[in-house]
Design a protein around this motif. Structure first.
Motif, mmCIF file in Angstrom:
data_model
loop_
_atom_site.group_PDB
_atom_site.id
_atom_site.type_symbol
_atom_site.label_atom_id
_atom_site.label_comp_id
_atom_site.label_asym_id
_atom_site.label_seq_id
_atom_site.Cartn_x
_atom_site.Cartn_y
_atom_site.Cartn_z
ATOM 1 N N ILE A 100 33.152 36.506 35.080
ATOM 2 C CA ILE A 100 34.082 35.940 36.062
ATOM 3 C C ILE A 100 35.520 36.365 35.763
ATOM 4 O O ILE A 100 36.248 36.846 36.641
ATOM 5 C CB ILE A 100 33.970 34.408 36.089
ATOM 6 N N ILE A 101 35.931 36.209 34.520
ATOM 7 C CA ILE A 101 37.310 36.528 34.143
ATOM 8 C C ILE A 101 37.589 38.025 34.266
ATOM 9 O O ILE A 101 38.607 38.443 34.838
ATOM 10 C CB ILE A 101 37.586 36.037 32.707
ATOM 11 N N THR A 102 36.686 38.848 33.754
ATOM 12 C CA THR A 102 36.885 40.293 33.786
ATOM 13 C C THR A 102 36.812 40.834 35.207
ATOM 14 O O THR A 102 37.642 41.652 35.621
ATOM 15 C CB THR A 102 35.842 40.996 32.907
ATOM 16 N N GLY A 103 35.828 40.382 35.971
ATOM 17 C CA GLY A 103 35.643 40.893 37.332
ATOM 18 C C GLY A 103 36.804 40.550 38.247
ATOM 19 O O GLY A 103 37.389 41.442 38.890
ATOM 20 N N PHE A 104 37.172 39.271 38.308
ATOM 21 C CA PHE A 104 38.277 38.871 39.183
ATOM 22 C C PHE A 104 39.608 39.420 38.697
ATOM 23 O O PHE A 104 40.469 39.778 39.505
ATOM 24 C CB PHE A 104 38.334 37.350 39.296
ATOM 25 N N GLY A 105 39.800 39.494 37.379
ATOM 26 C CA GLY A 105 41.045 40.042 36.859
ATOM 27 C C GLY A 105 41.198 41.513 37.158
ATOM 28 O O GLY A 105 42.275 41.968 37.549
ATOM 29 N N MET A 106 40.128 42.278 37.016
ATOM 30 C CA MET A 106 40.188 43.723 37.251
ATOM 31 C C MET A 106 40.344 44.036 38.730
ATOM 32 O O MET A 106 41.248 44.783 39.131
ATOM 33 C CB MET A 106 38.921 44.381 36.705
ATOM 34 N N VAL A 107 39.468 43.470 39.575
ATOM 35 C CA VAL A 107 39.529 43.759 41.012
ATOM 36 C C VAL A 107 40.835 43.254 41.617
ATOM 37 O O VAL A 107 41.484 43.951 42.414
ATOM 38 C CB VAL A 107 38.315 43.130 41.731
ATOM 39 N N GLY A 108 41.245 42.056 41.237
ATOM 40 C CA GLY A 108 42.489 41.507 41.765
ATOM 41 C C GLY A 108 43.692 42.339 41.393
ATOM 42 O O GLY A 108 44.591 42.550 42.223
ATOM 43 N N HIS A 109 43.727 42.837 40.173
ATOM 44 C CA HIS A 109 44.875 43.645 39.770
ATOM 45 C C HIS A 109 44.927 44.967 40.521
ATOM 46 O O HIS A 109 46.005 45.412 40.929
ATOM 47 C CB HIS A 109 44.831 43.915 38.273
ATOM 48 N N VAL A 111 43.792 45.611 43.503
ATOM 49 C CA VAL A 111 44.195 45.349 44.890
ATOM 50 C C VAL A 111 45.682 45.014 44.974
ATOM 51 O O VAL A 111 46.417 45.567 45.812
ATOM 52 C CB VAL A 111 43.340 44.214 45.486
ATOM 53 N N VAL A 112 46.150 44.112 44.113
ATOM 54 C CA VAL A 112 47.556 43.694 44.149
ATOM 55 C C VAL A 112 48.478 44.858 43.803
ATOM 56 O O VAL A 112 49.503 45.081 44.470
ATOM 57 C CB VAL A 112 47.784 42.507 43.188
ATOM 58 N N ALA A 113 48.134 45.632 42.769
ATOM 59 C CA ALA A 113 48.962 46.771 42.380
ATOM 60 C C ALA A 113 49.016 47.815 43.487
ATOM 61 O O ALA A 113 50.071 48.406 43.751
ATOM 62 C CB ALA A 113 48.440 47.387 41.087
#
Length: 297
Positions: A100-109, A111-113
């Protein structure tokens, strides 16, 4: 006379090219040898990690240490499995937390970047240079310098002891924004202009033109972010045991002293194996040449 001079000119030109070719071959050979030497030094720690995970205790404490295992065994992994089963929190819970932490952190970053880099790279607006200078300035500070301000902000938001305490800060990784902006600037403006003439919206241009053309950039960014999130223990923000990631549980095992040295070697192997596998999956896309490298306005 003219033919003789022409022949002499061709011969001299051929000799010059031959000399250049010889120098180039020598330089390439030297570079190849240096790359092999550097490659051996870079791969040696990975070889030791794999071999240590298969060594029995007597070989782990052998001096001088040996790189390659002599009597390979899987007892280290079985000991690790027993230790994880004895934990009052199921081992699967740690894995789910990490995913959960790795997946949402990686994909979210990613997209946001990418969303933040697109206007900085392809649009003009007041304060653009100031914003980008702030991004570059943020890259000068190490993560340890920003720990206390980050903890105060997360506490003020009220997301302590929550997955968001690790996920939201990952989205603000300044290196990712810088990387995406530099890659997007290489895209010719004629691509966006022609799409606008065809009636495409900014959102459509971003997802169907910009993102596919900078695929090597955001895949590289995904690898970096995956490695960073995978190694996060969450000990600074997560207090409940059922919320902590796999890295925290594995670190507790490695702190068990000499008796758990074999399990600690297996832990080191597992920690290193997952990011390497993720890199190998994305390697072909990361190393490919950008599709826009030959485009001109």
């Amino acid at each position: 006379m003219a033919e003789k001079s022409l022949i002499k000119g061709k011969r001299s030109l051929f000799r010059k090219k031959e000399k250049q070719l010889n120098r180039s071959m020598a330089g390439n050979t030297l570079m190849f040898v240096l790359m092999i030497i550097c490659g051996i030094f870079m791969v040696l720690p990975l070889v030791m990690i794999v071999n240590n995970a298969l060594k029995p205790l007597d070989e782990l404490y052998q001096f001088p240490p040996k790189i390659f295992v002599r009597n390979p065994t899987l007892e280290n992994f079985s000991d690790l499995f027993v230790l994880m089963n004895d934990s009052w929190i199921p081992f699967s819970r740690y894995i789910i937390n990490t995913i959960i932490i790795t997946g949402f952190g990686m994909v979210g970053h990613v997209v946001v970047a990418s969303l933040a880099a697109y206007p900085l790279a392809k649009h003009k607006f007041p304060g653009k240079n100031i914003l980008f200078s702030m991004v570059v300035l943020a890259m000068m500070f190490s993560w340890t310098v920003t720990q206390i301000p980050q903890y105060l902000i997360i506490s003020w938001l009220g997301i302590n002891n929550n997955y968001l305490a690790l996920i939201l800060p990952a989205w603000a990784f300044s290196m990712g924004l810088y990387l995406m902006k530099q890659f997007m600037e290489q895209l010719p403006d004629s691509l966006m202009e022609s799409a606008k003439l065809d009636g495409a919206s900014e959102w459509h241009i971003f997802w169907t033109i910009v993102m596919p053309n900078v695929k090597p950039a955001w895949l590289t960014l995904a690898i970096f972010q995956f490695q960073q999130m995978w190694g996060n223990t969450g000990s600074m923000f997560l207090r409940d045991e059922q919320l902590k990631p796999l890295q925290f549980a594995l670190q507790q095992i490695t702190a068990g002293g000499v008796a758990r040295a074999g399990a600690a070697a297996a832990v080191t192997f597992l920690i290193a194996a997952v990011p390497i596998i993720f890199f190998l999956i994305c390697q072909s896309n990361v190393l490919e040449t950008m599709t826009t490298s030959g485009m001109k306005d």
